[in-house]
Write a protein that holds these residues in place. Structure first.
Motif, PDB file in Angstrom:
ATOM      1  N   MET A  67       0.810  -1.213   0.000  1.00  0.00           N
ATOM      2  CA  MET A  67       0.000   0.000   0.000  1.00  0.00           C
ATOM      3  C   MET A  67       0.849   1.271   0.000  1.00  0.00           C
ATOM      4  SD  MET A  67      -3.033   1.139  -0.265  1.00  0.00           S
ATOM      5  CE  MET A  67      -4.250  -0.076   0.261  1.00  0.00           C
ATOM      6  N   PRO A  68       2.027   1.289   0.686  1.00  0.00           N
ATOM      7  CA  PRO A  68       2.864   2.491   0.620  1.00  0.00           C
ATOM      8  C   PRO A  68       3.251   2.883  -0.805  1.00  0.00           C
ATOM      9  CG  PRO A  68       3.574   1.127   2.442  1.00  0.00           C
ATOM     10  CD  PRO A  68       2.554   0.324   1.678  1.00  0.00           C
ATOM     11  N   LEU A  69       3.488   1.908  -1.679  1.00  0.00           N
ATOM     12  CA  LEU A  69       3.841   2.227  -3.069  1.00  0.00           C
ATOM     13  C   LEU A  69       2.640   2.818  -3.800  1.00  0.00           C
ATOM     14  CD1 LEU A  69       6.101  -0.740  -4.260  1.00  0.00           C
ATOM     15  CD2 LEU A  69       6.759   1.473  -3.309  1.00  0.00           C
ATOM     16  N   VAL A  84      -1.935  -4.032  -5.834  1.00  0.00           N
ATOM     17  CA  VAL A  84      -1.999  -5.331  -6.494  1.00  0.00           C
ATOM     18  C   VAL A  84      -1.085  -6.272  -5.712  1.00  0.00           C
ATOM     19  CG1 VAL A  84      -1.760  -6.583  -8.667  1.00  0.00           C
ATOM     20  CG2 VAL A  84      -2.380  -4.154  -8.695  1.00  0.00           C
ATOM     21  N   ALA A  85      -1.625  -6.850  -4.652  1.00  0.00           N
ATOM     22  CA  ALA A  85      -0.848  -7.634  -3.701  1.00  0.00           C
ATOM     23  C   ALA A  85      -0.765  -9.100  -4.112  1.00  0.00           C
ATOM     24  CB  ALA A  85      -1.468  -7.533  -2.312  1.00  0.00           C
ATOM     25  N   GLY A  86       0.383  -9.697  -3.833  1.00  0.00           N
ATOM     26  CA  GLY A  86       0.579 -11.105  -4.129  1.00  0.00           C
ATOM     27  C   GLY A  86      -0.424 -11.988  -3.408  1.00  0.00           C
ATOM     28  N   MET A  87      -0.817 -11.595  -2.194  1.00  0.00           N
ATOM     29  CA  MET A  87      -1.757 -12.385  -1.408  1.00  0.00           C
ATOM     30  C   MET A  87      -3.157 -12.376  -2.017  1.00  0.00           C
ATOM     31  SD  MET A  87      -0.585 -11.601   2.497  1.00  0.00           S
ATOM     32  CE  MET A  87       1.130 -11.824   3.005  1.00  0.00           C
ATOM     33  N   ASP A  88      -3.447 -11.380  -2.862  1.00  0.00           N
ATOM     34  CA  ASP A  88      -4.713 -11.349  -3.585  1.00  0.00           C
ATOM     35  C   ASP A  88      -4.561 -12.014  -4.951  1.00  0.00           C
ATOM     36  OD1 ASP A  88      -6.086  -9.845  -1.570  1.00  0.00           O
ATOM     37  OD2 ASP A  88      -5.080  -8.040  -2.303  1.00  0.00           O
ATOM     38  N   LEU A  89      -3.429 -11.769  -5.603  1.00  0.00           N
ATOM     39  CA  LEU A  89      -3.190 -12.320  -6.930  1.00  0.00           C
ATOM     40  C   LEU A  89      -3.207 -13.850  -6.935  1.00  0.00           C
ATOM     41  CD1 LEU A  89      -0.316 -10.154  -8.473  1.00  0.00           C
ATOM     42  CD2 LEU A  89      -2.659 -10.345  -9.313  1.00  0.00           C
ATOM     43  N   LEU A  90      -2.565 -14.458  -5.943  1.00  0.00           N
ATOM     44  CA  LEU A  90      -2.418 -15.909  -5.934  1.00  0.00           C
ATOM     45  C   LEU A  90      -3.766 -16.636  -5.975  1.00  0.00           C
ATOM     46  CD1 LEU A  90      -0.785 -18.488  -5.823  1.00  0.00           C
ATOM     47  CD2 LEU A  90      -0.488 -18.157  -3.358  1.00  0.00           C
ATOM     48  N   PRO A  91      -4.690 -16.398  -5.032  1.00  0.00           N
ATOM     49  CA  PRO A  91      -5.970 -17.108  -5.101  1.00  0.00           C
ATOM     50  C   PRO A  91      -6.798 -16.724  -6.327  1.00  0.00           C
ATOM     51  CG  PRO A  91      -6.016 -15.439  -3.372  1.00  0.00           C
ATOM     52  CD  PRO A  91      -4.595 -15.556  -3.818  1.00  0.00           C
ATOM     53  N   ASP A  92      -6.723 -15.456  -6.738  1.00  0.00           N
ATOM     54  CA  ASP A  92      -7.498 -15.023  -7.901  1.00  0.00           C
ATOM     55  C   ASP A  92      -6.985 -15.663  -9.187  1.00  0.00           C
ATOM     56  OD1 ASP A  92      -9.065 -13.490  -6.266  1.00  0.00           O
ATOM     57  OD2 ASP A  92      -8.144 -11.575  -6.800  1.00  0.00           O
ATOM     58  N   MET A 206      -5.957  -2.973   8.759  1.00  0.00           N
ATOM     59  CA  MET A 206      -4.509  -2.768   8.763  1.00  0.00           C
ATOM     60  C   MET A 206      -3.977  -2.682   7.333  1.00  0.00           C
ATOM     61  SD  MET A 206      -3.169  -5.167  11.914  1.00  0.00           S
ATOM     62  CE  MET A 206      -1.659  -4.252  12.181  1.00  0.00           C
ATOM     63  N   GLN A 207      -4.555  -3.472   6.431  1.00  0.00           N
ATOM     64  CA  GLN A 207      -4.171  -3.400   5.026  1.00  0.00           C
ATOM     65  C   GLN A 207      -4.489  -2.015   4.465  1.00  0.00           C
ATOM     66  OE1 GLN A 207      -5.694  -6.744   2.668  1.00  0.00           O
ATOM     67  NE2 GLN A 207      -5.953  -7.906   4.551  1.00  0.00           N
ATOM     68  N   LYS A 208      -5.668  -1.508   4.808  1.00  0.00           N
ATOM     69  CA  LYS A 208      -6.124  -0.211   4.296  1.00  0.00           C
ATOM     70  C   LYS A 208      -5.220   0.929   4.715  1.00  0.00           C
ATOM     71  CE  LYS A 208     -10.142   2.882   4.367  1.00  0.00           C
ATOM     72  NZ  LYS A 208     -11.532   3.082   4.874  1.00  0.00           N
ATOM     73  N   TYR A 209      -4.709   0.864   5.956  1.00  0.00           N
ATOM     74  CA  TYR A 209      -3.895   1.961   6.478  1.00  0.00           C
ATOM     75  C   TYR A 209      -2.388   1.673   6.415  1.00  0.00           C
ATOM     76  CZ  TYR A 209      -8.212   4.081   8.087  1.00  0.00           C
ATOM     77  OH  TYR A 209      -9.465   4.662   8.131  1.00  0.00           O
ATOM     78  N   SER A 210      -1.991   0.809   5.486  1.00  0.00           N
ATOM     79  CA  SER A 210      -0.564   0.522   5.234  1.00  0.00           C
ATOM     80  C   SER A 210       0.152  -0.060   6.447  1.00  0.00           C
ATOM     81  CB  SER A 210       0.159   1.806   4.779  1.00  0.00           C
ATOM     82  OG  SER A 210      -0.489   2.392   3.690  1.00  0.00           O
ATOM     83  N   LEU A 211      -0.546  -0.852   7.240  1.00  0.00           N
ATOM     84  CA  LEU A 211       0.031  -1.413   8.461  1.00  0.00           C
ATOM     85  C   LEU A 211       0.224  -2.927   8.392  1.00  0.00           C
ATOM     86  CD1 LEU A 211      -1.987   0.636  11.108  1.00  0.00           C
ATOM     87  CD2 LEU A 211       0.426   0.930  10.497  1.00  0.00           C
TER      88      LEU A 211
END
Length: 253
Positions: A67-69, A84-92, A206-211
């Protein structure tokens, strides 16, 4: 895909769905290519490691995993960019590959992890064509071993290769294998342990706020403390410097 240079990276741009579509396109035509899923750690590594930077530049797609990028693209260049996170890409991608009858291959990680991944995919994606899974030795491979690995993956018929070697090893491996394996390779790093349940992912807020990095730090403090202390601090300094530079150029122009 259009790209935006950000310090040591050239980040691919577009909505999340466009990244899925592009990867599937590469898989369908069996184009030897690779995707780097970039975060702040990779950016700092690329700044300090010339061979790693070369591997990132040669990638066909570089996603803004952290998220920082994504937020930096907005702050510095006014670009609204999906994470575009790897943790979302993999299951999708596994679901899409199952639907489109594309074959996939897992390369890297321990044999125990791969065994669990195979079982997981068989249960969650019963129609998925799993071409194979290969756990390499935990050391640099010889030239002959690299050729053998390329042969194994190529003859398996794999169209998507999920690479689980960790940063920067997986990116350098994909760079070496481009042109040798007729498939799209994706460095997914820590996404596989999360998918199969070996690790937990941070809550949505936490994902939303870059944590999300802090959640991972709590799970693996010994391994990640030094990395995050150095990389996050270094990135903040670089980000501030880039912002000042762009403001100066804008004022001058």
């Amino acid at each position: 895909m259009r790209r935006q240079k950000h310090l040591s990276l050239k980040i691919s741009l577009g909505p999340y769905s466009a990244f899925i579509d592009r990867i599937i396109e590469l898989a369908e035509v069996r184009q030897s290519s690779y995707v780097c899923v970039a975060n702040v750690h990779m950016l700092i590594e690329a700044k300090n490691d010339k061979s790693f930077r070369k591997a990132l530049i040669a990638a066909d797609v570089v996603t803004p995993d952290g998220m920082p990028l994504a937020k930096a693209l907005k702050l510095l260049y006014g670009i609204d960019q999906d994470r575009v996170a790897g943790m979302d890409l993999l299951p999708d991608l596994l679901a899409k590959a199952e639907k489109e009858a594309l074959s996939v291959f897992f390369y890297g990680g321990s044999q125990a992890m791969l065994d669990k991944a195979v079982k997981y995919t068989e249960e969650r994606y019963p129609q998925l064509n799993l071409a194979g899974a290969y756990s390499p030795p935990f050391r640099p491979l010889s030239e002959e071993e690299m050729k053998e690995v390329a042969h194994v993956i190529t003859t398996s018929g794999a169209q998507i290769v999920f690479v689980v070697l960790g940063c920067p090893k997986q990116e350098k491996w994909m760079y070496q294998m481009k042109g040798k394996i007729p498939a799209v390779m994706i460095g997914i790093g820590g996404a596989l342990p999360v998918l199969i349940g070996d690790q937990k992912r941070a809550p949505q807020w936490m994902q939303k706020y870059s944590l999300e990095w802090s959640y991972r730090l709590m799970q693996e403090p010994r391994r990640l403390f030094k990395r995050y202390l150095v990389t996050n601090s270094s990135y903040l300094v670089l980000l501030f410097g880039q912002k000042v530079k762009l403001m100066f150029l804008k004022k001058k122009g």
